[in-house]
Design an enzyme around this catalytic site. Sequence first.
Site, PDB file in Angstrom:
ATOM      1  N   GLU A 135      -6.733   5.134   8.183  1.00 11.65           N
ATOM      2  CA  GLU A 135      -6.372   6.554   7.765  1.00 11.65           C
ATOM      3  C   GLU A 135      -7.491   7.089   6.970  1.00 11.65           C
ATOM      4  OE1 GLU A 135      -2.682   5.643   5.699  1.00 11.65           O
ATOM      5  OE2 GLU A 135      -1.786   4.924   7.576  1.00 11.65           O
TER       6      GLU A 135
ATOM      7  N   ASN B  67       0.785  -0.997  -0.081  1.00  8.29           N
ATOM      8  CA  ASN B  67      -0.095  -0.055  -0.132  1.00  8.29           C
ATOM      9  C   ASN B  67       0.965   1.317   0.000  1.00  8.29           C
ATOM     10  OD1 ASN B  67      -1.668   2.186   0.494  1.00  8.29           O
ATOM     11  ND2 ASN B  67      -2.594   1.463   2.576  1.00  8.29           N
TER      12      ASN B  67
ATOM     13  N   SER C  22       3.581  -1.992  10.244  1.00 10.92           N
ATOM     14  CA  SER C  22       5.008  -2.213  10.364  1.00 10.92           C
ATOM     15  C   SER C  22       5.571  -3.388  10.208  1.00 10.92           C
ATOM     16  CB  SER C  22       5.291  -1.750  12.082  1.00 10.92           C
ATOM     17  OG  SER C  22       5.108  -0.279  12.124  1.00 10.92           O
TER      18      SER C  22
ATOM     19  N   HIS D  86      -9.598   1.398   5.320  1.00 10.49           N
ATOM     20  CA  HIS D  86      -8.130   1.663   5.781  1.00 10.49           C
ATOM     21  C   HIS D  86      -8.233   2.755   7.278  1.00 10.49           C
ATOM     22  CE1 HIS D  86      -4.068   2.656   6.652  1.00 10.49           C
ATOM     23  NE2 HIS D  86      -3.653   1.577   5.961  1.00 10.49           N
TER      24      HIS D  86
ATOM     25  N   GLY E 239       2.680   2.378  10.688  1.00 11.02           N
ATOM     26  CA  GLY E 239       3.815   3.782  10.538  1.00 11.02           C
ATOM     27  C   GLY E 239       4.433   3.948  11.854  1.00 11.02           C
TER      28      GLY E 239
ATOM     29  N   GLU F  35      -5.092  -4.722  10.941  1.00 12.22           N
ATOM     30  CA  GLU F  35      -4.297  -3.738  10.768  1.00 12.22           C
ATOM     31  C   GLU F  35      -4.370  -2.912  12.198  1.00 12.22           C
ATOM     32  OE1 GLU F  35      -2.535  -2.625   6.692  1.00 12.22           O
ATOM     33  OE2 GLU F  35      -4.073  -1.196   7.392  1.00 12.22           O
TER      34      GLU F  35
ATOM     35  N   LYS G 284       0.338   4.370  -0.445  1.00 13.60           N
ATOM     36  CA  LYS G 284      -0.471   5.513   0.095  1.00 13.60           C
ATOM     37  C   LYS G 284      -0.261   6.683  -0.610  1.00 13.60           C
ATOM     38  CE  LYS G 284      -0.187   3.304   4.658  1.00 13.60           C
ATOM     39  NZ  LYS G 284       0.076   3.149   6.430  1.00 13.60           N
TER      40      LYS G 284
HETATM   41  P1  13P Z   1       3.106   0.438   7.711  1.00  7.56           P
HETATM   42  O1  13P Z   1       3.809  -0.780   7.195  1.00  7.56           O
HETATM   43  O2  13P Z   1       3.955   1.625   7.133  1.00  7.56           O
HETATM   44  O3  13P Z   1       3.075   0.436   9.370  1.00  7.56           O
HETATM   45  O4  13P Z   1       1.551   0.759   6.889  1.00  7.56           O
HETATM   46  C1  13P Z   1       0.675  -0.283   7.251  1.00  7.56           C
HETATM   47  C2  13P Z   1      -0.375   0.087   6.321  1.00  7.56           C
HETATM   48  O5  13P Z   1      -1.071   0.784   6.761  1.00  7.56           O
HETATM   49  C3  13P Z   1      -0.639  -0.578   5.304  1.00  7.56           C
HETATM   50  O6  13P Z   1      -2.117  -0.295   4.769  1.00  7.56           O
END
Ligand code: 13P
Length: 256
Positions: A98, A9, A213, A96, A174, A168, A11
Amino acid sequence: MRRKLIAGNWKMNTNINSANELVSSIIEKIEGREPKSELLVCPPFTNLSSVNELIKDKNISLGAQNCEYRDSGAYTGEVSVEMLISVGCKYVIIGHSERRQYYGDTDEIINLKIKQVLKHNLTPIFCIGETIEDRNSGNTFKVLENQIRKAYQDIDKNDLSKIVIAYEPVWAIGTGVSATTEQASEAHTWIRNFLNENYGKESSNIRILYGGSMNEKNSFDLLSCPDIDGGLIGGAALKLESFISILNNAETTYKN
Ligand code: 13P
């Protein structure tokens, strides 16, 4: 056996040049290989078309990070599932954390988006996960149950098995602090049992990805857990060597 899905992903990262560069390097790295796992990249909307041109006929699938739940019309700034199909998408990430946190994607909207994606025969990657407050107050499974029940409202049982789930934990996204293998494994097993008990036997085919992560160091242990069927990878998916290491780790978890 469920085929593992290793999904990047991206982003809101990469532009058309860096996206093409990254995906070309991934192609180079897997050239001549037939990975047992499925490889997926989810670039920003603006790079889907050019990335699609590069991965056509390669062992890499394409996904979007979001979509609109209506078909078409006066919805300024939105991107429909039909548009995503026209640039080669097979997957769409839905819900997601976010999007839940910053863009008002409620459980109800997520339900509508999943239905829209399924209606067009694409695969939703439906994200769930608890915050650190939820976890510390012992509410993790209550939160996951609520997210699943609301998102699955009025969806045909036959369609449910087409959905990929991404667990997640919000506190692991992150942050560099992944869930431990035990925490992730416990959550995935709980999700699998919950689906089996509430949505029927077909649920045993559902792929449940871990996200938060994941990196080259922790991916082997995470991906070795029986109910972890892949990863949804953010930061590490933007680094060529890390992403390929995660794929390689996934490959070594198959027992033949
Ligand atoms: P990270 O791997 O940067 O923690 O992000 C995970 C994520 O949100 C994947 O959708």
